[in-house]
Design an enzyme around this catalytic site. Structure first.
Site, PDB file in Angstrom:
ATOM      1  NE  ARG A 236      14.924 121.349  33.213  1.00 53.01           N
ATOM      2  CZ  ARG A 236      15.272 120.268  32.521  1.00 53.01           C
ATOM      3  NH1 ARG A 236      15.764 120.714  31.343  1.00 53.01           N
ATOM      4  NH2 ARG A 236      14.528 118.992  32.379  1.00 53.01           N
ATOM      5  CD  GLU A 264      11.600 125.906  28.803  1.00 56.65           C
ATOM      6  OE1 GLU A 264      11.168 125.150  28.994  1.00 56.65           O
ATOM      7  OE2 GLU A 264      12.863 126.450  28.917  1.00 56.65           O
ATOM      8  CG  HIS A 283      13.534 123.791  26.360  1.00 58.05           C
ATOM      9  ND1 HIS A 283      13.504 123.977  27.894  1.00 58.05           N
ATOM     10  CD2 HIS A 283      14.738 122.250  26.257  1.00 58.05           C
ATOM     11  CE1 HIS A 283      13.431 122.349  28.567  1.00 58.05           C
ATOM     12  NE2 HIS A 283      14.446 121.977  27.514  1.00 58.05           N
TER      13      HIS A 283
END
Length: 316
Positions: A236, A264, A283
């Site tokens: 994270r 994000e 991601h």
């Protein structure tokens, strides 16, 4: 009964198979993406909802009193207010372990790019450069071997263990830092975080995002790392102080490789985007075809178990 899927795909439309849901409900409603302002309206009177990034909190739950079960298409639960769900009797089920091998593999894709610069060398070759004299804009560094170096995993859950297994396959020494007491394990040295940072050539983050882990790697921790160490984050973005990491990378003290950002999609003003010695991917570590197949199957199985009165993978 109606089932509402608030984010019906992960990366590409159609990458999750929701066909098993139609055998479990009278009506299935699929929304590709759901903005915050439309959450309550789209959930409506549904008892069961499947979600990924949607922020379901007390305000949304107050507007949707019929909601009783939320199925997450993820392992992490930071998109939800779990306490609010618990207070209102809403069960939340996640999918642990579906992406373990995929994320561990991506960890080493990032590490190998840091070590060998394969993609950057291929890019420079296509633009006319061969071996020597490649301009600095390609971000190439002298390649190095992994064998004999120390790989330090911060967090030793399923992904951390898988990453350590791969590291040992490359001939690396393995260290790990974990809050959960562990029995001695052959080939792995358990250390405190400070010890691991000082001993590791590669520091790889594999812990969840919690209030205790926010900013886990900041200026003081970066100072303890070896000069030239590689810091990898496939967990994270909130685990690091992004400004401090960007400054350390720009100064050449570390190389930072990550698949995540604190906010994000990553914002244009994020300091990591302008720093040298930084490698970022959007991601996607968890999104292999195999992992997505397991993910959809497990979410449907979680719902099937809930409807049968035997809920599984509950996190609250």
């Amino acid at each position: 009964m109606e089932i509402v899927v608030l984010d019906s795909y992960c990366v590409r439309e159609g990458d999750l198979d929701w066909s098993p849901l139609y055998a479990l409900a009278d009506r299935v409603t699929l929304w590709p993406r759901t903005p915050r302002g439309e959450l309550a309206q789209r959930i409506g009177e549904a008892e069961c909802v499947i979600s990924n990034h949607c922020r379901i909190d007390g305000e949304v739950l107050d507007a949707c009193p019929g909601l009783r079960w939320i199925g997450l298409t993820s392992t992490g639960t930071d998109s939800l207010d779990l306490a609010a769900c618990a207070r209102r009797g809403v069960k939340v089920a996640n999918v642990p372990g579906y992406s373990t091998e995929s994320v561990a593999q991506h960890t080493f894709a990032l590490l190998l790019e840091a070590a060998n610069g394969v993609a950057r060398r291929a890019w420079s070759l296509r633009e006319g450069w061969w071996q020597a004299g490649v301009p600095a804009r390609y971000g190439l560094r002298p390649p190095f071997e992994l064998a004999g170096r120390t790989f330090g995993a911060v967090g030793y859950g399923a992904i951390g263990r898988a990453a350590v297994r791969i590291a040992r396959g490359f001939g690396m020494r393995a260290a790990a830092c974990t809050r959960t007491p562990r029995a001695p394990e052959p080939g792995v040295e358990f250390m405190s975080l400070d010890q691991l940072l000082a001993a590791s050539d590669v520091v790889s983050l594999h812990c969840p995002a919690t209030p205790a882990t926010k900013g886990l790697i900041g200026p003081a921790q970066l100072e303890r790392m070896k000069p030239g160490a590689v810091l990898i984050n496939t967990a994270r973005g909130s685990l690091i102080d992004e400004a401090a990491v960007a400054a350390a990378a720009q100064a050449g003290r570390i190389f930072y490789a990550a698949d995540v950002a604190a906010r994000e999609p990553i914002r244009p003003e994020n300091p990591l985007l302008a720093a040298d010695n930084v490698l970022l991917t959007p991601h996607v570590a968890w999104a292999t075809g195999e992992a997505l197949e397991r993910l959809a199957a497990e979410v449907c199985e979680n719902l099937r178990a809930y409807l049968a009165g035997r809920p599984r993978n509950l996190v609250n």
